[in-house]
Scaffold this motif. Sequence first.
Motif, PDB file in Angstrom:
ATOM      1  N   ASP A 216       0.824  -1.212   0.000  1.00 34.92           N
ATOM      2  CA  ASP A 216       0.000   0.000   0.000  1.00 34.92           C
ATOM      3  C   ASP A 216       0.860   1.264   0.000  1.00 34.92           C
ATOM      4  O   ASP A 216       0.827   2.066   0.931  1.00 34.92           O
ATOM      5  CB  ASP A 216      -0.944   0.001   1.200  1.00 34.92           C
ATOM      6  CG  ASP A 216      -2.013   1.096   1.110  1.00 34.92           C
ATOM      7  OD1 ASP A 216      -2.134   1.719   0.023  1.00 34.92           O
ATOM      8  OD2 ASP A 216      -2.694   1.337   2.116  1.00 34.92           O
ATOM      9  N   VAL A 217       1.618   1.451  -1.076  1.00 34.29           N
ATOM     10  CA  VAL A 217       2.487   2.627  -1.190  1.00 34.29           C
ATOM     11  C   VAL A 217       1.632   3.887  -1.312  1.00 34.29           C
ATOM     12  O   VAL A 217       0.743   3.972  -2.151  1.00 34.29           O
ATOM     13  CB  VAL A 217       3.438   2.500  -2.392  1.00 34.29           C
ATOM     14  CG1 VAL A 217       4.248   3.785  -2.579  1.00 34.29           C
ATOM     15  CG2 VAL A 217       4.378   1.319  -2.191  1.00 34.29           C
ATOM     16  N   ARG A 218       1.901   4.865  -0.437  1.00 26.62           N
ATOM     17  CA  ARG A 218       1.171   6.137  -0.435  1.00 26.62           C
ATOM     18  C   ARG A 218       2.178   7.288  -0.358  1.00 26.62           C
ATOM     19  O   ARG A 218       3.356   7.072  -0.090  1.00 26.62           O
ATOM     20  CB  ARG A 218       0.230   6.240   0.756  1.00 26.62           C
ATOM     21  CG  ARG A 218      -0.768   5.119   0.918  1.00 26.62           C
ATOM     22  CD  ARG A 218      -1.619   5.366   2.162  1.00 26.62           C
ATOM     23  NE  ARG A 218      -2.350   4.174   2.588  1.00 26.62           N
ATOM     24  CZ  ARG A 218      -3.014   4.078   3.734  1.00 26.62           C
ATOM     25  NH1 ARG A 218      -3.048   5.131   4.555  1.00 26.62           N
ATOM     26  NH2 ARG A 218      -3.625   2.961   4.067  1.00 26.62           N
ATOM     27  N   GLU A 219       1.669   8.490  -0.554  1.00 29.50           N
ATOM     28  CA  GLU A 219       2.516   9.669  -0.414  1.00 29.50           C
ATOM     29  C   GLU A 219       2.376  10.232   0.993  1.00 29.50           C
ATOM     30  O   GLU A 219       1.285  10.529   1.456  1.00 29.50           O
ATOM     31  CB  GLU A 219       2.150  10.744  -1.434  1.00 29.50           C
ATOM     32  CG  GLU A 219       3.070  11.967  -1.354  1.00 29.50           C
ATOM     33  CD  GLU A 219       2.804  12.979  -2.451  1.00 29.50           C
ATOM     34  OE1 GLU A 219       2.670  14.171  -2.126  1.00 29.50           O
ATOM     35  OE2 GLU A 219       2.704  12.566  -3.623  1.00 29.50           O
ATOM     36  N   PHE A 220       3.503  10.369   1.677  1.00 31.42           N
ATOM     37  CA  PHE A 220       3.559  10.989   2.988  1.00 31.42           C
ATOM     38  C   PHE A 220       4.551  12.141   2.935  1.00 31.42           C
ATOM     39  O   PHE A 220       5.744  11.911   2.702  1.00 31.42           O
ATOM     40  CB  PHE A 220       4.002   9.989   4.061  1.00 31.42           C
ATOM     41  CG  PHE A 220       3.021   8.869   4.322  1.00 31.42           C
ATOM     42  CD1 PHE A 220       1.911   9.082   5.128  1.00 31.42           C
ATOM     43  CD2 PHE A 220       3.225   7.618   3.771  1.00 31.42           C
ATOM     44  CE1 PHE A 220       1.016   8.051   5.389  1.00 31.42           C
ATOM     45  CE2 PHE A 220       2.331   6.585   4.016  1.00 31.42           C
ATOM     46  CZ  PHE A 220       1.222   6.807   4.821  1.00 31.42           C
ATOM     47  N   ASP A 221       4.056  13.341   3.118  1.00 32.33           N
ATOM     48  CA  ASP A 221       4.924  14.519   3.170  1.00 32.33           C
ATOM     49  C   ASP A 221       5.840  14.588   1.946  1.00 32.33           C
ATOM     50  O   ASP A 221       7.030  14.883   2.045  1.00 32.33           O
ATOM     51  CB  ASP A 221       5.754  14.487   4.451  1.00 32.33           C
ATOM     52  CG  ASP A 221       6.266  15.859   4.850  1.00 32.33           C
ATOM     53  OD1 ASP A 221       5.812  16.860   4.253  1.00 32.33           O
ATOM     54  OD2 ASP A 221       7.122  15.940   5.744  1.00 32.33           O
ATOM     55  N   GLY A 222       5.254  14.291   0.770  1.00 32.21           N
ATOM     56  CA  GLY A 222       5.995  14.390  -0.480  1.00 32.21           C
ATOM     57  C   GLY A 222       6.849  13.178  -0.822  1.00 32.21           C
ATOM     58  O   GLY A 222       7.552  13.182  -1.838  1.00 32.21           O
ATOM     59  N   ARG A 223       6.788  12.111  -0.019  1.00 34.49           N
ATOM     60  CA  ARG A 223       7.577  10.913  -0.265  1.00 34.49           C
ATOM     61  C   ARG A 223       6.670   9.699  -0.418  1.00 34.49           C
ATOM     62  O   ARG A 223       5.685   9.567   0.298  1.00 34.49           O
ATOM     63  CB  ARG A 223       8.571  10.680   0.882  1.00 34.49           C
ATOM     64  CG  ARG A 223       9.623  11.769   0.987  1.00 34.49           C
ATOM     65  CD  ARG A 223      10.475  11.577   2.232  1.00 34.49           C
ATOM     66  NE  ARG A 223      11.576  12.520   2.259  1.00 34.49           N
ATOM     67  CZ  ARG A 223      11.488  13.760   2.707  1.00 34.49           C
ATOM     68  NH1 ARG A 223      10.334  14.209   3.172  1.00 34.49           N
ATOM     69  NH2 ARG A 223      12.535  14.565   2.685  1.00 34.49           N
ATOM     70  N   GLN A 224       7.029   8.815  -1.322  1.00 34.91           N
ATOM     71  CA  GLN A 224       6.298   7.573  -1.516  1.00 34.91           C
ATOM     72  C   GLN A 224       6.843   6.524  -0.549  1.00 34.91           C
ATOM     73  O   GLN A 224       8.044   6.239  -0.524  1.00 34.91           O
ATOM     74  CB  GLN A 224       6.455   7.083  -2.957  1.00 34.91           C
ATOM     75  CG  GLN A 224       5.861   8.015  -4.009  1.00 34.91           C
ATOM     76  CD  GLN A 224       4.346   8.081  -3.920  1.00 34.91           C
ATOM     77  OE1 GLN A 224       3.661   7.056  -3.779  1.00 34.91           O
ATOM     78  NE2 GLN A 224       3.806   9.287  -4.007  1.00 34.91           N
ATOM     79  N   LEU A 225       5.941   5.956   0.249  1.00 33.81           N
ATOM     80  CA  LEU A 225       6.347   4.972   1.258  1.00 33.81           C
ATOM     81  C   LEU A 225       5.295   3.883   1.392  1.00 33.81           C
ATOM     82  O   LEU A 225       4.103   4.140   1.195  1.00 33.81           O
ATOM     83  CB  LEU A 225       6.510   5.645   2.626  1.00 33.81           C
ATOM     84  CG  LEU A 225       7.678   6.591   2.830  1.00 33.81           C
ATOM     85  CD1 LEU A 225       7.507   7.330   4.150  1.00 33.81           C
ATOM     86  CD2 LEU A 225       8.967   5.807   2.838  1.00 33.81           C
TER      87      LEU A 225
END
Length: 248
Positions: A196-205
């Motif tokens: 479940d890769v999502r964007e957190f604070d401009g980063r994909q994690l």
Amino acid sequence: MKTTTTLLMMMLLTLSVWSIAEATTPTAQELVERMDKLYRLDSSHATMTMDIHTPEWQRSMTMEVWSRDMDYTLVRILTPKKDAGIATLKRQNEMWNYFPKIRKVIKVPPSMMMGSWMGSDFTNDDLVREVSLAEEYDVVLDRTQPQYLLTLTPKEQTVTVWGRIDILIDKTSLLPVHENYFDEDGTPMREMIFSDVREFDGRQLPAVMELKPLNKEGHLTRVTYDTLTFNTEVDESLFTLRNLKTLK
């Protein structure tokens, strides 16, 4: 509470993940250093949900986590109500738990770092990540597989129960996909799956980490990042025994 990840704070259980389109192939050392800072960078603030499944019972809790470099971590349980306020503090090589019902701070000895955190499959070490993979493990990179394969073996001075850790990393995103943990005899003991890769604070994690002990049938712990920000104003003064007991 200290792989992956943080845990746990991973977790519980790590990769300095900016959006990556490297012109050159990363080295083994670069990849393992990224793993060390995956959910941290210089500082971070997160809220997450931990779901614990066993054949006998299930439970879910939410928690708030602050970190600063690899040396400072503060974790506080928000829900359920009966556990709210339980907290874990890591300062460099020392770690404490606070239990509000008995108003007591208990220091976690080094011998308990591989013990379960709050009944989950994550260890104290996973949650607050006491050990730096880059500093405490020798690493070999296999580029011939469909995904990068990092094989980590502990250095002579490293204190750990793991005889080897294998990490699969996506070649495009350089994000972890799967981790296998082996004992000293080479027997696989647990696996971690990232999804479940999502964007957190401009980063994909990867927002979800599922930890499954291979010697405990029907056991699984899932950590889901709900929010995550990096390089926030997290002062070292936050990570004190006083805040462990009073921070709301």
